[in-house]
Design a protein around this motif. Structure first.
Motif, short mmCIF file in Angstrom:
data_model
loop_
_atom_site.label_atom_id
_atom_site.label_comp_id
_atom_site.label_asym_id
_atom_site.label_seq_id
_atom_site.Cartn_x
_atom_site.Cartn_y
_atom_site.Cartn_z
N ILE A 50 0.85 -1.14 -0.17
CA ILE A 50 0.12 0.07 -0.19
C ILE A 50 1.03 1.05 -0.02
CG2 ILE A 50 -1.56 1.30 1.21
CD1 ILE A 50 -2.86 -1.32 2.34
N TYR A 51 0.60 2.19 -0.94
CA TYR A 51 1.26 3.32 -1.15
C TYR A 51 0.29 4.36 -1.28
CZ TYR A 51 4.02 7.01 -3.03
OH TYR A 51 4.81 8.30 -3.31
N LYS A 52 0.43 5.47 0.08
CA LYS A 52 -0.60 6.41 0.04
C LYS A 52 0.13 7.68 0.86
CE LYS A 52 -2.65 4.57 4.32
NZ LYS A 52 -3.89 4.23 4.92
N ARG A 53 -0.28 8.77 0.51
CA ARG A 53 0.43 10.06 0.95
C ARG A 53 -0.92 11.01 0.90
NH1 ARG A 53 3.65 6.91 1.95
NH2 ARG A 53 5.74 7.19 1.53
N PRO A 54 -0.67 12.04 1.96
CA PRO A 54 -1.59 12.99 2.20
C PRO A 54 -1.44 14.15 1.11
CG PRO A 54 -0.13 13.45 3.86
CD PRO A 54 0.19 12.10 3.18
N PRO A 87 -2.39 7.33 8.35
CA PRO A 87 -3.43 6.30 8.72
C PRO A 87 -4.87 6.34 8.29
CG PRO A 87 -1.80 6.18 10.17
CD PRO A 87 -1.50 7.51 9.45
N ASN A 88 -5.38 7.53 8.41
CA ASN A 88 -6.84 7.87 8.14
C ASN A 88 -7.15 7.83 6.60
OD1 ASN A 88 -7.71 8.40 10.63
ND2 ASN A 88 -6.93 10.69 10.52
N ASN A 89 -5.93 7.79 5.78
CA ASN A 89 -6.44 7.70 4.18
C ASN A 89 -6.29 6.60 3.82
OD1 ASN A 89 -6.13 10.65 4.19
ND2 ASN A 89 -3.73 10.41 4.21
N HIS A 90 -6.99 6.32 2.45
CA HIS A 90 -7.22 5.07 1.76
C HIS A 90 -6.10 4.73 0.79
CE1 HIS A 90 -11.91 5.74 2.57
NE2 HIS A 90 -11.26 6.84 3.20
N PRO A 91 -5.92 3.49 0.70
CA PRO A 91 -6.58 2.27 0.96
C PRO A 91 -6.09 1.88 2.38
CG PRO A 91 -5.57 1.88 -1.15
CD PRO A 91 -5.10 3.02 -0.70
N PHE A 92 -6.90 1.34 3.15
CA PHE A 92 -6.63 0.75 4.53
C PHE A 92 -6.08 -0.66 4.29
CE2 PHE A 92 -10.17 3.79 5.20
CZ PHE A 92 -9.47 4.68 5.91
N PRO A 93 -5.24 -1.05 5.32
CA PRO A 93 -4.92 -2.63 5.36
C PRO A 93 -5.65 -3.29 6.39
CG PRO A 93 -3.22 -1.35 6.81
CD PRO A 93 -4.43 -0.02 6.13
N ARG A 100 -4.49 -11.36 4.03
CA ARG A 100 -4.27 -9.71 4.25
C ARG A 100 -5.09 -9.19 2.90
NH1 ARG A 100 -0.41 -8.21 7.51
NH2 ARG A 100 0.84 -10.05 8.39
N PHE A 101 -5.57 -7.98 3.26
CA PHE A 101 -6.38 -7.49 2.31
C PHE A 101 -6.32 -5.70 2.35
CE2 PHE A 101 -9.24 -7.77 5.79
CZ PHE A 101 -9.81 -6.42 5.70
N ALA A 102 -6.41 -5.07 1.18
CA ALA A 102 -6.64 -3.71 1.40
C ALA A 102 -8.34 -3.24 0.89
CB ALA A 102 -5.74 -2.94 0.31
N LEU A 103 -8.64 -1.98 1.51
CA LEU A 103 -10.04 -1.80 1.29
C LEU A 103 -9.97 -0.20 1.01
CD1 LEU A 103 -13.25 -2.57 3.12
CD2 LEU A 103 -12.53 -0.16 2.99
N ALA A 104 -10.65 0.27 0.11
CA ALA A 104 -11.11 1.80 -0.18
C ALA A 104 -12.41 1.97 -0.01
CB ALA A 104 -10.39 1.97 -1.27
N HIS A 105 -12.90 2.97 0.09
CA HIS A 105 -14.49 3.64 0.36
C HIS A 105 -14.67 4.89 -0.16
CE1 HIS A 105 -17.55 5.41 2.96
NE2 HIS A 105 -18.11 4.83 2.26
N ASN A 106 -15.68 4.92 -1.13
CA ASN A 106 -16.19 6.16 -1.44
C ASN A 106 -17.84 6.46 -1.05
OD1 ASN A 106 -17.24 8.42 -2.93
ND2 ASN A 106 -17.90 7.28 -4.74
N VAL A 134 -13.29 -2.30 7.46
CA VAL A 134 -12.13 -3.25 7.46
C VAL A 134 -12.18 -3.92 8.89
CG1 VAL A 134 -9.59 -3.13 8.00
CG2 VAL A 134 -10.71 -1.56 6.55
N GLN A 135 -12.82 -3.40 9.97
CA GLN A 135 -12.63 -4.05 11.26
C GLN A 135 -13.94 -5.15 11.11
OE1 GLN A 135 -13.39 -0.49 13.62
NE2 GLN A 135 -11.51 -1.08 14.92
N LEU A 136 -14.92 -5.16 10.42
CA LEU A 136 -15.97 -5.97 10.20
C LEU A 136 -15.49 -7.14 9.55
CD1 LEU A 136 -19.25 -3.90 9.37
CD2 LEU A 136 -18.82 -5.10 11.57
#
Length: 326
Positions: A50-54, A87-93, A100-106, A134-136
């Protein structure tokens, strides 16, 4: 309002340069739905990266390895959870059982606090409503279309989701937020939140030629794209999805409930019809457009604001919602 984007290339038809160009084009075109943060997820070997930045997508360097099967991406417009805290940004691990998975939400969820309490989900420093999904999935202990559907059926608000697991299974979950999917004759599949975004991105990639088809996906559908290119469709219960409150609270902002996209059958379309259809296809809400018109904004001003979501929602808050009494 955020943007989902990505692709699956099961036959590895793309060169590394083309992978980078396609990722860049999809991410940059998706900026119209959010510039506060951007990120991607992909599988290298059997490791999920996962690669993400603000930062907005056009400021990012998207380096994706050759022979990558699938890329899942997100551009963010912050509604809840400080975007400068990465950590508040998507995708979430996430980890469900051994997967293992990554999730993104709109979209925006308005029952995340209720779900955390009802299912005794652990406390976390992540402050976005999206993370409850993610937690579910982690609590379920297994990741497949059934458990993803179980989690999706609990969510209330607006959403479409994307999930990528470490085995290159890409799931696209269609709630009441927009999602558009194209598949080319060589097996390459690309998706984005709206058709306009997808067309803009693909126009920047001259190497993508040949015929393509639209993969139909409706509210309540879960499309699983297998690493070999097979498509498997299943459904989730949308009962909770359609329990829509008149208002939902996003920090200091309040928004009207979403409506279904306008379907116009009259051949004599007016400029207002065009504006409302464009806005709905971009994920905006018809009531918001009509309220701005009633407040005295002209159609040209509103059309310009649609390309700047931050300005659009600030204007709503300052000119419409803030003066209201709750």
């Amino acid at each position: 309002m955020c943007g989902l984007f990505g692709f699956s290339d099961p036959k590895h038809t793309l060169t590394q340069k083309q992978i980078r160009r396609l990722t860049t084009a999809l991410a940059t075109a998706s900026e119209q739905r959010g510039t506060d943060a951007s990120g991607i997820a992909y599988v290298q070997g059997q490791s999920l990266r996962i690669y993400k930045r603000p930062r907005p997508a056009h400021e990012m360097t998207w380096l994706v390895p050759l022979h990558t099967t699938a890329v899942m991406g997100h551009t963010r417009m912050t509604t809840q959870g400080d975007g400068t805290f990465n950590p508040n940004n998507h995708p979430f691990p996430g980890v469900s059982g051994q997967t293992r998975f990554a999730l993104a939400h709109n979209g925006v969820l308005h029952n995340d606090d209720d779900l955390k309490e009802r299912y005794h989900l652990p406390k976390t420093n992540i402050r976005t409503d999206s993370y409850v999904a993610v937690q579910l999935l982690e609590q379920d202990g297994r990741l497949d279309a059934e458990t993803i559907g179980n989690a999706a059926s609990l969510l209330e608000g607006t959403f479409s989701l994307s999930v990528l697991d470490q085995f290159n299974n890409l799931y696209l979950i269609k709630g009441n937020s927009p999602l558009c999917i194209y598949r080319f004759e060589n097996g390459l599949l690309c998706y984005a939140s709206t058709a306009d975004i997808l067309k803009e991105a693909l126009n920047r990639c001259r190497f993508l030629s040949g015929s393509k088809e639209i993969i139909g996906i409706s509210e309540g559908d879960i499309l699983c794209i297998r690493p070999d290119g097979r498509l498997q469709m299943s459904r989730f219960d949308t009962t909770n999805l359609n329990k829509r409150l008149r208002w939902w609270n996003c920090g200091d902002y309040y928004f009207f409930e979403p409506k279904q996209n306008r379907i116009l059958t009259d051949d004599t379309r007016t400029p207002l019809d065009e504006l409302l259809e464009t806005a709905c296809n971009m994920g905006f809400i018809e009531d918001d457009i009509l309220m701005l018109l009633e407040e005295g904004f002209c159609e040209e001003e509103i059309e310009a604001m649609l390309n700047s979501p931050g300005l659009f929602y600030r204007t709503l808050m300052e000119e419409i919602y803030a003066p209201m009494e709750y």
